[in-house]
Design an enzyme around this catalytic site. Structure first.
Site, PDB file in Angstrom:
ATOM      1  NE  ARG A 108      -1.326   1.727   3.756  1.00 18.34           N
ATOM      2  CZ  ARG A 108      -1.425   1.676   5.082  1.00 18.34           C
ATOM      3  NH1 ARG A 108      -2.475   1.137   5.643  1.00 18.34           N
ATOM      4  NH2 ARG A 108      -0.449   2.156   5.845  1.00 18.34           N
ATOM      5  CG  HIS A 588     -11.124   9.558  13.657  1.00 23.68           C
ATOM      6  ND1 HIS A 588     -11.698   8.946  12.575  1.00 23.68           N
ATOM      7  CD2 HIS A 588     -10.512   8.568  14.365  1.00 23.68           C
ATOM      8  CE1 HIS A 588     -11.452   7.648  12.622  1.00 23.68           C
ATOM      9  NE2 HIS A 588     -10.727   7.401  13.704  1.00 23.68           N
ATOM     10  CD  GLU A 589      -8.127   8.836  17.180  1.00 19.16           C
ATOM     11  OE1 GLU A 589      -8.701   7.988  17.901  1.00 19.16           O
ATOM     12  OE2 GLU A 589      -7.613   8.545  16.085  1.00 19.16           O
ATOM     13  CG  HIS A 592     -12.651   6.184  17.771  1.00 16.81           C
ATOM     14  ND1 HIS A 592     -13.432   5.257  17.122  1.00 16.81           N
ATOM     15  CD2 HIS A 592     -11.557   6.383  16.978  1.00 16.81           C
ATOM     16  CE1 HIS A 592     -12.846   4.899  15.988  1.00 16.81           C
ATOM     17  NE2 HIS A 592     -11.725   5.581  15.867  1.00 16.81           N
ATOM     18  CD  GLU A 651     -11.481   3.347  13.200  1.00 17.03           C
ATOM     19  OE1 GLU A 651     -11.302   4.557  12.942  1.00 17.03           O
ATOM     20  OE2 GLU A 651     -10.996   2.786  14.204  1.00 17.03           O
ATOM     21  CG  ASP A 655     -13.335   8.274   9.085  1.00 16.67           C
ATOM     22  OD1 ASP A 655     -12.401   8.611   9.838  1.00 16.67           O
ATOM     23  OD2 ASP A 655     -13.245   7.353   8.259  1.00 16.67           O
ATOM     24  CG  HIS A 716      -9.386   2.401   9.718  1.00 17.94           C
ATOM     25  ND1 HIS A 716      -8.569   1.480  10.341  1.00 17.94           N
ATOM     26  CD2 HIS A 716      -9.384   3.506  10.496  1.00 17.94           C
ATOM     27  CE1 HIS A 716      -8.095   2.012  11.460  1.00 17.94           C
ATOM     28  NE2 HIS A 716      -8.570   3.234  11.579  1.00 17.94           N
ATOM     29  NE  ARG A 722     -10.688   6.473   7.390  1.00 17.03           N
ATOM     30  CZ  ARG A 722      -9.790   6.422   8.369  1.00 17.03           C
ATOM     31  NH1 ARG A 722      -8.638   5.794   8.192  1.00 17.03           N
ATOM     32  NH2 ARG A 722     -10.028   7.010   9.519  1.00 17.03           N
TER      33      ARG A 722
END
Length: 754
Positions: A108, A588-589, A592, A651, A655, A716, A722
């Protein structure tokens, strides 16, 4: 392994690591401005095809500071022929995708991977620095010694299979690589003793997983967990499915056969291909049965249903496993750290359905096959630290699994190993070399703004009642933050860093043995916590990491130094880019803490249902919309498979919430500070720049082989989805780019949780 996997990160954990240095030298920046200004001018000529995005902005409104000239990077990454309202990912990343080819060593390649590659170059430099050892603190000396032992390839080639043969002998042999399948043990083979040795000495979890972690119901204490194990191949699908999964399965069996034949030969045994093939095929069948007994990720999504606390005596009664002695096994694991089991020791069982199926599996196979399986699971992880011929035996399997055709440079493998196993020592070296400490203060301020935006956003939610909103606000306010690095790792007079590695003694001559010592130390570090209170100040990750994390058990967000760099963050670049980059990561965090997993934990990190029935029911209803949305994305690279809307739900929620909160916080910043100047060469306003940088931090591509793996193993969604999924749900994006309702990026139906 184990419970640490419940920590939420912003991107899939990968063996690739690196970072970009941001130079602040005044003369260097002046040169950079001139060079990039020329680049912008050239790019303007090339990109006149899209007048709305690329025509020259008015001189009066253009920002020309060094940080603003990063517009060259933004333009290069874009596709001037793509319509933002049809495919914003192609619009934002088309140029990047055209210019970047996946290296032959990689599966990747993305913005994250580039940053990690560059960070690795920095770490390589500090590990190879020739500073006098007496001037280097003990932790740094050990990190450099471990690195040197890894880089000593000539000695690794000279020692060849000797370390592996000694390891095999130490764990009771490998029947498939012994005469007539005999392990040559004088004493009876014990499953309990073998598993305890693998767990306590080699930190290897095979057949079942025992680990020590924070008690979900009491975040101040640790407890023993029992769970289903990881498998030899990345996911259970490789054992049953066709297509690329079958190609990987065939290569895996070939790899196992090759290793067994090589070990037999090195032990002086006669070649017996038919015996080796029969035995390894039986091992693969055992492993297939184990994979079939494990629960798929979709069935393990609700942590409240996984958690079953019981006394060890009850574990023995419920999961007999063909006479398996749980007390003998667990006491064997803990004896290495001088901990005795209590008469009524409590255990949390996560893998109950698996353990119930395991008994019939153990009854169906002879002891030699089980022993072959366990030894193979230990050996497969050690191939990378052996001589070249063992790596060549693995090459076809790696190619089938990852699509990469060339091994990484030796130094990269070594840097990654040191990073993973001496996080704080490497983190200190990295921070000392290239991290701007002022970033910690600025990012802390952004966290405060985005946290406040999340709290204000609660008022917009009609599906949540007031009592649940108040509880959510309390939890959001209680989220603890860690930014950059723990201070003690760079304090010269603080002995804590050296004490972390005081028990380790590495030799420059014995890389294989150094790895075994690290494995044992890692296992002991984890097991020792059983009788210790949870340290709320402990960092869950090192500083030299390009990633970010949320821990539900700690209600804590972590932003290592490695991610606090462009394009995510810079003190010099416009705030639109900072909020679209690191701001979205922060959001984002934070989100969560309120996704389908994090919502089950309270402000103190305890699993507690703080939701009203009304709000809980509507949360699930809102979530089902996203499950359906993302589950309908078809990924061509993965053979046309659909994304798992269930496995990626957490996730995806993060996002969507992250970009929404960051955008709200940015607009509030603009309202207070005023609109930012336009960037040179880009006729995009500050709102559009926010979304552009948000998309560009996710630019990246995959090999088909790796896509087939990640669609089954990564929590994810693929990078493209995303971006697309989050923005298709966000009306403010459509307003910023004037997308007509019904267009691809402005669908009639939108999903929203937070």
């Amino acid at each position: 392994m184990g419970k640490s996997e419940s920590q939420m990160d912003i991107v899939e954990k990968s063996s690739r690591s690196g970072a970009r240095r941001w130079s602040g030298a005044e003369i260097g920046l002046t040169v950079l401005v001139l060079l990039l200004s020329g680049a912008v001018a050239a790019l303007l000529v090339l990109h006149t095809a899209r007048e709305s995005s690329f025509h020259k902005a008015s001189v009066e409104a253009v920002c020309t500071t060094p940080g603003c000239v990063t517009a060259a990077r933004l333009i290069q990454n874009m596709d001037p022929d793509a319509e933002p309202c049809q495919n914003f990912y192609q619009y934002s990343c088309g140029g990047w995708l055209d210019r970047h080819v996946i290296p032959e060593t990689s599966s990747r390649y993305s913005v994250f991977d580039i940053l990690r590659d560059e960070l690795e170059i920095i770490v390589k430099g500090v590990l190879e620095s020739e500073q006098e050892e007496e001037q280097d603190r003990d932790a740094f000396q050990k990190a450099k010694r471990l690195y040197q032992s890894c880089m000593n390839e000539s000695l690794i080639e000279l020692r060849d299979s000797a370390p592996l043969l000694e390891l095999v002998s130490r764990i009771g042999g490998w029947p498939v690589a012994s005469a007539d399948g005999d392990s040559s043990r004088e004493e009876p083979w014990s499953l309990e003793d073998t598993l305890s040795t693998l767990t306590a000495r080699y930190h290897k979890k095979a057949l079942l997983d025992m680990f020590v972690w924070t008690d979900d119901h009491d975040s101040s204490r640790h407890i023993i967990y029992i769970d289903q194990p990881a498998l030899g191949m990345p996911s259970r699908d490789y054992y049953f499915s066709d297509g690329n999964y079958k190609r990987v399965r065939d290569a895996y069996l070939q790899f196992m056969e090759g290793m067994a034949a090589m070990v037999r030969a090195d032990r002086g045994l006669a070649r017996n291909d038919s015996f080796v093939r029969e035995e390894t095929e039986r091992v693969l069948q055992l492993e297939t049965d184990i994979a079939n007994a494990t629960s798929p990720p979709e069935e393990r999504h609700d942590v409240t249903l996984l958690y079953h606390k019981m006394a060890l005596t009850e574990v023995q009664q419920k999961f007999t496993l063909n006479g398996f002695n749980w007390t003998r096994f667990m006491q064997g694991v803990l004896s290495g750290v001088n901990i005795d089991l209590l008469p009524q020791e409590e255990v949390v069982v996560y893998g109950g359905p698996y353990l119930q199926k395991l008994e019939s599996i153990l009854q169906a196979y002879p002891v030699s096959t089980v022993q072959n399986y366990l030894t193979w699971q230990l050996i497969i992880d050690r191939v990378g630290s052996l001589s070249r011929r063992f790596k060549e035996a693995r090459a076809n399997y790696r190619k089938a699994l990852y699509g990469a055709t060339v091994e990484e440079a030796r130094w990269r493998d070594c840097v990654r190993y040191i990073q993973s196993n001496m996080e704080n020592a490497v983190g200190a070296l990295y921070v000392r070399e290239s991290f701007a400490g002022e970033s910690k203060r600025m990012v802390s301020g952004m966290i405060s703004k985005i946290r406040q935006a999340f709290i204000e956003t609660l008022d917009e939610l009609h599906w949540m009642d007031q009592r649940s909103k108040e509880k959510a606000m309390e939890k959001a306010m209680a989220i603890k933050e860690q930014i950059g690095y723990p201070d003690y790792i760079i304090e010269k007079g603080n002995p804590k860093l050296d004490m972390e590695y005081a028990h380790l003694n590495f030799s420059e001559l014995n890389y294989f043995e150094n790895i075994l010592e690290n494995l044992r130390a890692g296992a002991q570090k984890s097991l020792k916590k059983l009788r210790e209170r949870v340290d709320p100040e402990l960092w869950i990750i090192g500083a030299a990491v390009v990633n970010a994390f949320y821990s539900p058990n700690r209600n804590q967000i972590v932003f290592p130094a490695g991610i606090l760099q462009p394009p995510f963050f810079s003190q010099q670049q416009p705030q639109a880019l900072n909020f679209g980059g690191i701001g979205m990561v922060i959001g984002h965090e934070i989100t969560h803490g309120f996704d389908d997993n994090g919502r089950n934990f309270d402000r103190d990190g305890n699993m507690l249902d703080w939701w009203s029935n009304f709000s809980a029911s509507h949360f699930k209803e809102q979530s089902r919309c996203m499950v359906h949305q993302y589950g309908n994305y078809t990924w061509r690279l993965a053979g046309g498979q659909n994304v798992s809307g269930i496995s990626t739900l957490g996730e995806n929620i993060a996002d969507n919430g992250g970009v929404r909160q960051a955008y709200k916080a940015y607009l509030q910043w603009v309202q207070k500070e005023g609109e930012e100047l336009r960037l040179p060469g880009l006729d995009l306003d500050h709102k559009q720049l926010f979304f552009l940088n948000f998309a560009q931090v996710w630019c990246g591509s995959y090999r088909p082989e790796y896509a087939s793996q990640s669609i089954k193993t990564d929590s994810h969604s693929p990078l493209e989805y995303r971006v697309m999924g989050s923005l298709q749900n966000f009306g403010a994006f459509s307003e910023a780019f004037h997308c007509k309702q019904g267009s691809a990026m402005h669908p009639e139906e939108k999903c929203r949780v937070w």
